[in-house]
Motif scaffolding. Structure first.
Motif, PDB file in Angstrom:
ATOM      1  N   HIS A 154      29.220  47.769  23.192  1.00 43.64           N
ATOM      2  CA  HIS A 154      28.465  47.111  22.138  1.00 43.64           C
ATOM      3  C   HIS A 154      29.358  46.095  21.436  1.00 43.64           C
ATOM      4  O   HIS A 154      30.578  46.131  21.547  1.00 43.64           O
ATOM      5  CB  HIS A 154      27.949  48.139  21.126  1.00 43.64           C
ATOM      6  CG  HIS A 154      27.046  49.164  21.748  1.00 43.64           C
ATOM      7  ND1 HIS A 154      25.737  48.915  22.052  1.00 43.64           N
ATOM      8  CD2 HIS A 154      27.284  50.451  22.136  1.00 43.64           C
ATOM      9  CE1 HIS A 154      25.193  49.995  22.596  1.00 43.64           C
ATOM     10  NE2 HIS A 154      26.117  50.939  22.656  1.00 43.64           N
ATOM     11  N   GLY A 155      28.748  45.181  20.702  1.00 43.59           N
ATOM     12  CA  GLY A 155      29.505  44.177  19.964  1.00 43.59           C
ATOM     13  C   GLY A 155      29.604  42.865  20.719  1.00 43.59           C
ATOM     14  O   GLY A 155      29.003  42.669  21.780  1.00 43.59           O
ATOM     15  N   ASP A 156      30.383  41.948  20.177  1.00 46.59           N
ATOM     16  CA  ASP A 156      30.520  40.606  20.727  1.00 46.59           C
ATOM     17  C   ASP A 156      31.232  40.653  22.071  1.00 46.59           C
ATOM     18  O   ASP A 156      32.281  41.275  22.220  1.00 46.59           O
ATOM     19  CB  ASP A 156      31.336  39.745  19.746  1.00 46.59           C
ATOM     20  CG  ASP A 156      31.192  38.271  20.041  1.00 46.59           C
ATOM     21  OD1 ASP A 156      31.189  37.898  21.229  1.00 46.59           O
ATOM     22  OD2 ASP A 156      31.086  37.487  19.083  1.00 46.59           O
ATOM     23  N   ILE A 157      30.671  39.986  23.055  1.00 49.92           N
ATOM     24  CA  ILE A 157      31.261  40.004  24.384  1.00 49.92           C
ATOM     25  C   ILE A 157      32.667  39.414  24.402  1.00 49.92           C
ATOM     26  O   ILE A 157      33.503  39.798  25.226  1.00 49.92           O
ATOM     27  CB  ILE A 157      30.368  39.256  25.393  1.00 49.92           C
ATOM     28  CG1 ILE A 157      30.862  39.523  26.816  1.00 49.92           C
ATOM     29  CG2 ILE A 157      30.319  37.785  25.091  1.00 49.92           C
ATOM     30  CD1 ILE A 157      29.967  38.960  27.877  1.00 49.92           C
ATOM     31  N   LEU A 158      32.965  38.510  23.498  1.00 50.82           N
ATOM     32  CA  LEU A 158      34.307  37.928  23.453  1.00 50.82           C
ATOM     33  C   LEU A 158      35.373  38.992  23.181  1.00 50.82           C
ATOM     34  O   LEU A 158      36.508  38.868  23.636  1.00 50.82           O
ATOM     35  CB  LEU A 158      34.378  36.827  22.392  1.00 50.82           C
ATOM     36  CG  LEU A 158      33.614  35.544  22.724  1.00 50.82           C
ATOM     37  CD1 LEU A 158      33.689  34.568  21.554  1.00 50.82           C
ATOM     38  CD2 LEU A 158      34.153  34.893  23.988  1.00 50.82           C
ATOM     39  N   GLU A 159      35.002  40.031  22.457  1.00 49.60           N
ATOM     40  CA  GLU A 159      35.942  41.119  22.207  1.00 49.60           C
ATOM     41  C   GLU A 159      36.250  41.879  23.495  1.00 49.60           C
ATOM     42  O   GLU A 159      37.386  42.325  23.713  1.00 49.60           O
ATOM     43  CB  GLU A 159      35.363  42.083  21.168  1.00 49.60           C
ATOM     44  CG  GLU A 159      35.084  41.450  19.811  1.00 49.60           C
ATOM     45  CD  GLU A 159      34.351  42.416  18.894  1.00 49.60           C
ATOM     46  OE1 GLU A 159      34.184  43.594  19.292  1.00 49.60           O
ATOM     47  OE2 GLU A 159      33.955  41.993  17.803  1.00 49.60           O
ATOM     48  N   HIS A 160      35.278  42.010  24.352  1.00 51.29           N
ATOM     49  CA  HIS A 160      35.463  42.765  25.585  1.00 51.29           C
ATOM     50  C   HIS A 160      36.183  41.953  26.654  1.00 51.29           C
ATOM     51  O   HIS A 160      36.780  42.520  27.571  1.00 51.29           O
ATOM     52  CB  HIS A 160      34.111  43.245  26.105  1.00 51.29           C
ATOM     53  CG  HIS A 160      33.320  44.000  25.088  1.00 51.29           C
ATOM     54  ND1 HIS A 160      33.847  45.035  24.350  1.00 51.29           N
ATOM     55  CD2 HIS A 160      32.035  43.855  24.665  1.00 51.29           C
ATOM     56  CE1 HIS A 160      32.925  45.512  23.534  1.00 51.29           C
ATOM     57  NE2 HIS A 160      31.820  44.805  23.701  1.00 51.29           N
ATOM     58  N   LEU A 161      36.136  40.625  26.551  1.00 52.01           N
ATOM     59  CA  LEU A 161      36.843  39.785  27.515  1.00 52.01           C
ATOM     60  C   LEU A 161      38.350  39.838  27.301  1.00 52.01           C
ATOM     61  O   LEU A 161      39.122  39.632  28.232  1.00 52.01           O
ATOM     62  CB  LEU A 161      36.357  38.334  27.409  1.00 52.01           C
ATOM     63  CG  LEU A 161      34.919  38.080  27.842  1.00 52.01           C
ATOM     64  CD1 LEU A 161      34.534  36.630  27.548  1.00 52.01           C
ATOM     65  CD2 LEU A 161      34.735  38.381  29.326  1.00 52.01           C
ATOM     66  N   GLU A 162      38.773  40.080  26.069  1.00 48.52           N
ATOM     67  CA  GLU A 162      40.194  40.197  25.725  1.00 48.52           C
ATOM     68  C   GLU A 162      40.984  38.978  26.191  1.00 48.52           C
ATOM     69  O   GLU A 162      42.041  39.092  26.820  1.00 48.52           O
ATOM     70  CB  GLU A 162      40.768  41.484  26.325  1.00 48.52           C
ATOM     71  CG  GLU A 162      40.083  42.740  25.796  1.00 48.52           C
ATOM     72  CD  GLU A 162      40.616  44.014  26.425  1.00 48.52           C
ATOM     73  OE1 GLU A 162      41.299  43.922  27.458  1.00 48.52           O
ATOM     74  OE2 GLU A 162      40.346  45.101  25.874  1.00 48.52           O
TER      75      GLU A 162
END
Length: 306
Positions: A154-162
């Motif tokens: 969950h949350g902004d995909i930019l956070e998961h892209l790292e």
């Protein structure tokens, strides 16, 4: 490595891009997609001759058992999206490549009627060289596969892209809502699309993508590449990237299908209000109109690079 800060789209130079690819992007997904990336003009799979190791045949084989005995209740081939609803209410969507439609006023050339057929019959269209038939197959696959409780992020995909300040990012398809954040995070950003004319400082021609992907560390790829037959080629070019994300409402949320590939993140949608989605598709709408009828989710795969 990458295009560098002074390249055609180096550093943070991707400005003025108003079109967006069909990204399955939590919180930053507002515009409709215009995913025109084809890698080569009118590229498609050869009819009846798909690579057995390709993503489309893998997806079909993976879902074949589940599709047997499941009837198709509704099919909508809209101007923006294609939707398939199964007899148990599960619904999936895929982008409609209307500019690749053939056959005059009869743009769907497969066997009719579609409603009432078994889902595995529609899955066969996944390997069609016709982009409209492929959309029907992918929408059916997404109806079978994209569901709640997949362990999604969950949350902004930019956070998961790292993404880090050292990363060279290659974007296949223009995901406009992500551009600002990526400019701030990455060393460079290069966007690829099929261009009607000469390239510019903001966008690069799609045929240049493989060369740049080979020296990039992060690749963001529109899931519509499954529909025009270019995904397998793109993934081969991106095999050395640390992060490879497949994005968009067309994304099949099936980690098993991408095992052994370089894909590290899937980002797509789960339909939880089928009637709302079917109406939007029939009326030529897209992501902005899907609204509360879908949920945008991301899944992390175990193929990340150290």
């Amino acid at each position: 490595m990458g295009t560098g800060r002074g390249g055609a789209v180096g550093g943070r130079a991707v400005d003025g891009a108003k079109d967006m690819g069909e990204a399955g992007v939590p919180t930053r997904w507002q515009e409709d997609e215009v995913p025109r990336m084809e890698l080569t003009s009118r590229t498609s799979r050869p009819a009846g001759g798909s690579d057995p190791e390709g993503i489309a045949p893998r997806l079909r084989l993976h879902l074949a058992a589940e599709a047997r005995g499941v009837r198709v209740q509704d099919v909508r081939i809209g101007l923006g999206y294609t939707a398939v609803r199964l007899g148990d209410g599960r619904t999936g969507v895929a982008y409609t490549f209307r500019d690749l439609a053939r056959g005059g006023c009869s743009v769907f050339r497969g066997a009719r009627p579609l409603v009432g057929r078994l889902a595995d019959e529609l899955l066969a269209f996944l390997e069609s060289s016709d982009a409209i038939e492929a959309a029907v197959g992918l929408a059916c696959a997404n109806a079978l596969a994209n569901r709640e409780g997949l362990g999604e992020l969950h949350g902004d995909i930019l956070e998961h892209l790292e993404v880090t300040p050292e990363d060279e990012v290659a974007m296949i398809g223009n995901f406009a809502p992500l551009l600002e954040g990526l400019r701030l995070q990455a060393r460079s950003l290069t966007v690829f699309e099929r261009l009607d004319g000469p390239g510019s400082r903001e966008l690069r021609a799609d045929h240049e993508a493989p060369e740049v992907l080979a020296r990039s560390s992060v690749a963001l790829i529109t899931a519509t590449s499954l529909l025009n037959g270019t995904l397998d080629t793109i993934l081969k070019a991106a095999r050395n990237c640390r992060v490879v994300a497949l994005l968009g409402a067309s994304t099949p949320l099936v980690p098993e299908v991408f095992e052994g590939t370089c894909v590290t993140l899937l980002s797509g949608v789960v339909v939880h209000q089928p009637e709302g989605v079917l109406q939007v598709v029939s009326e030529g709408g897209g992501m902005r109109q899907f609204g509360p009828s879908i949920r945008k989710v991301s899944l992390r795969l175990g193929a990340g690079r150290p």
